[in-house]
Write an enzyme that holds these catalytic residues in place. Structure first.
Site: not given
Ligand SMILES: Cc1cc2nc3c(=O)[nH]c(=O)nc-3n(C[C@H](O)[C@H](O)[C@H](O)COP(=O)(O)O)c2cc1C
Length: 319
Positions: A14, A98, A137, A198, A223
């Site tokens: 998300p 978050c 999460k 994750n 990302r």
């Molecule tokens: C721009 C952005 C917005 C995000 N918004 C949420 C969110 O609304 N809810 C959530 O649980 N995690 C949120 N995350 C975290 C991601 O879900 C994820 O846990 C985090 O980016 C790590 O994964 P990655 O290394 O594959 O990016 C957000 C991350 C980014 C970069």
């Protein structure tokens, strides 16, 4: 209760401002993988805030959608769970990871990792209010002095969570540093419910390597999917021994980008859709020749027809 893992064990992460209906439609057009909403705040849902309602409304989407909720009040979670159940959610995820100040200052998101009784009550009340699976999460912990993902995972399981997702960073880290897959592995070894890992997955090979290392049941990707919607499906295929598509060609990028722009304008209207499209377009073209100049021109536009023409010219110029 249905089992989301029967669709895929690969999950889109998300992301607020990104994982909206147009983005889900784009991902679904690329192939298999589980899809999720942006986070919807339970107190905004209660106030009938139109934006939160729009996020929570996944009716008529032709694939299962997990809807994520964020907040601090167990009673409001119960009310919101009932509403999103009616609005077509396939399952409900609770955001306890978050790091953003605005969320944490309201004792929500990752702040709940410091208040286990409150977190437990939120999970229990949500589970009671819906027949859908409820997942959570969360992160490695609040900071390096407070790493409690294992204890937190056990609390989630005890409180009725159907599965959990662990992002291997502390709240203090935000999105910097490397995700810790050792803690994800420890969490997997300490609960019986499915665990999704994750953090930092950016290729099918890395997904497999982390999955094998940690023993998790599923992989979540954030990302690395920006501007690369093919990744979710490629990871799914790779993990299941199916063919993985080659790097997208220029014409495939152009086609996907135009399709995305079209969906954004349809969903948010011309002005709103064009504004949101800027970041996505930037991600799609970031590695292409003259991308910077193209983005500068694109970011000045509010007109859908002119945007389509500019995209067309940009790609024709590269042929
Ligand atoms: C721009 C952005 C917005 C995000 N918004 C949420 C969110 O609304 N809810 C959530 O649980 N995690 C949120 N995350 C975290 C991601 O879900 C994820 O846990 C985090 O980016 C790590 O994964 P990655 O290394 O594959 O990016 C957000 C991350 C980014 C970069």
């Amino acid at each position: 209760m249905h089992d989301i893992f029967s669709h895929s064990n690969v999950f889109m992460a998300p992301m607020a401002g990104i994982t909206d209906r147009p983005w889900r439609t784009i991902l679904a057009s690329c192939g298999q993988g589980n899809l999720i909403s942006e986070m919807a705040a339970v107190n905004a849902i209660q106030r009938q805030n139109p934006k939160s309602y729009q996020i929570a409304n996944v009716k008529d989407e032709p694939y299962p959608v997990v809807v994520q909720l964020v907040g601090n009040d167990p009673r409001l979670f119960a009310d919101a769970a009932k509403l999103v159940t009616d609005l077509g959610a396939y399952s409900i995820d609770i955001n306890m990871g978050c790091p953003v100040k605005k969320i944490v200052n309201n004792e929500a998101g990752s702040a709940l990792m410091k208040d286990l009784p409150r977190a437990a009550e939120i999970i229990e009340e949500t589970v009671k209010a819906t027949s859908l699976p409820v997942s959570v999460k969360f992160r490695k912990g609040w900071d390096n002095e407070h790493i409690n993902a294992v204890e937190f995972a056990k609390m989630c399981e005890y409180s009725g969570a159907a599965y959990i997702t662990v992002h291997g960073r502390t709240r203090a880290q935000g999105y910097s540093g490397e995700a810790d897959w050792n803690i994800i592995r420890e969490v997997k070894q300490s609960v019986k419910i499915p665990v999704i890992g994750n953090g930092d997955i950016d290729s099918p090979q890395k997904a497999k390597e982390r999955l094998d290392f940690s023993g998790v049941d599923g992989i979540m990707i954030g990302r690395a999917m920006l501007g690369n919607p093919w990744l979710l499906h490629n990871v799914h295929n790779y993990l299941h021994g199916l063919p993985v598509s080659a790097k997208p060609t220029l014409s495939q990028i152009k086609e996907k980008l135009l399709q995305h722009l079209h969906l954004l304008v349809e969903y948010y209207g011309e002005r709103g859709g064009m504004a949101i499209s800027r970041k996505h377009i930037g991600w799609y073209v970031k590695s292409l020749y003259e991308a910077k100049r193209f983005r500068e021109q694109y970011n000045k536009l509010y007109d859908f027809a002119m945007a389509q023409k500019l995209i067309d010219d940009f790609f024709t110029g590269m042929e």
